[in-house]
Design a protein around this motif. Structure first.
Motif: not given
Ligand SMILES: Cc1cc2nc3c(=O)[nH]c(=O)nc-3n(C[C@H](O)[C@H](O)[C@H](O)COP(=O)(O)OP(=O)(O)OC[C@H]3O[C@@H](n4cnc5c(N)ncnc54)[C@H](O)[C@@H]3O)c2cc1C
Length: 279
Positions: A98-105, A178-195
């Motif tokens: 997330i800090q380095n805007f790296l996607g894939g993982l 490179k993925d500038e949107k990585i944080k948004e993707k991760v945040d979405g996953y966290v919300v759905s998992r917690n639910l």
């Protein structure tokens, strides 16, 4: 070479995510040389990551638990690759990405294990799994020899990496982008998992999904949602997850797994295959 090694006594319940398990001997090498000497001593060992997929028996474990958290703690970025020690938690790798805007993982943010455990289990979520972006893993074999295995040299399948159980993963290299949107993707996953899932005092999915079916649906059909033995219970929130409701033993968990497996078989004719590792 000095083949002696120093272990500590620790509680299995402090080494596993579900917090069960009796006293065990643990070895934490500080160098590859120490690890080599340990392996060459001929001791029976079990590499343990964060214990998020493993239960440790309540008594008399006849293996030494091998923890690699003191080796390769740094994450190396050699774009488009990252190289990570196997004891590093997935969460740390995800934060680095997330800090380095790296996607894939990004899928591994919600899987509470280590890189070594993730490769061994070929863990996955949201349509991705460890083997997808893997380039190579560095392994130590039972003779203490270290080698690099490229992805094409390893057979991976659903939640499984087909290598000898004695192989110790030391480091893994993944391809990222490179993925500038990585944080948004991760945040979405966290919300759905917690639910949808319990996050602590659990082991994740107890059983693998049979081809074309969902294990949780079969467990539900068999009436096992909320079924409990001692302090171990099939979660009401996600009935393929076992939760420790307080004071569970590993023995309770094993009995619960066996009972649910036979209830599901009687009801549906399908024998569920265990995903979690019993030690
Ligand atoms: C709340 C929760 C959610 C989960 N969600 C998911 C999910 O979405 N998808 C999924 O696939 N899994 C999920 N899991 C299961 C688990 O987190 C994964 O399987 C994870 O990859 C296991 O990593 P670990 O480090 O905890 O492995 P451990 O449980 O410590 O070990 C698992 C296996 O890996 C082997 N191993 C560990 N490290 C090494 C090493 N260095 N060298 C060789 N072998 C090694 C062990 O010997 C053992 O056989 C979840 C678990 C929990 C508790």
């Amino acid at each position: 070479m000095d083949l002696s090694y120093k272990t500590t006594k620790e509680m299995g319940s402090n080494l596993t995510w579900i917090r069960t398990g009796g006293e065990v001997e643990v070895f934490r090498p500080d160098s590859i040389l120490e690890l080599k000497s340990f392996v060459k001593s001929g001791v029976d060992y079990f590499p343990l990551g964060m214990g998020s997929n493993t239960i440790i028996k309540d008594t008399n474990l006849d293996k030494v638990i091998l923890k690699l958290d003191n080796l390769y703690k740094e994450i190396e970025l050699e774009y488009p690759y990252i190289i990570v020690g196997s004891g590093v938690p997935n969460f740390t790798v995800s934060r680095f990405c997330i800090q380095n805007f790296l996607g894939g993982l990004e899928f591994l943010h919600t899987i509470p294990g280590s890189i070594g455990g993730g490769v061994f289990m070929n863990a996955g979520a949201y349509g991705s799994c460890f083997s997808d972006n893997l380039e190579w893993v560095e392994v130590m074999d039972i003779f203490g020899s270290v080698s690099k295995l490229y992805k094409k040299e390893i057979k991976f399948s659903y939640r499984k990496c087909h290598v000898p159980k004695t192989f110790i993963f030391l480091r893994a290299c993944f391809k990222v982008f490179k993925d500038e949107k990585i944080k948004e993707k991760v945040d979405g996953y966290v919300v759905s998992r917690n639910l949808t899932q319990p996050r602590f005092l659990t082991l994740g999915s107890t059983f693998k999904n049979p081809e074309g079916k969902k294990a949780w649906e079969l467990i539900d059909q068999a009436g096992c949602r909320g079924f409990a033995i001692g302090g171990a219970k099939m979660s009401e929130k996600h009935c393929n997850f076992i939760v420790n409701t307080g004071g569970a033993t590993s023995g309770d968990i094993v009995k619960l797994i066996n009972s649910v497996q036979s209830f599901v078989f009687s009801k549906t004719g399908i024998l569920l295959d265990r995903e979690i590792v019993l030690l």
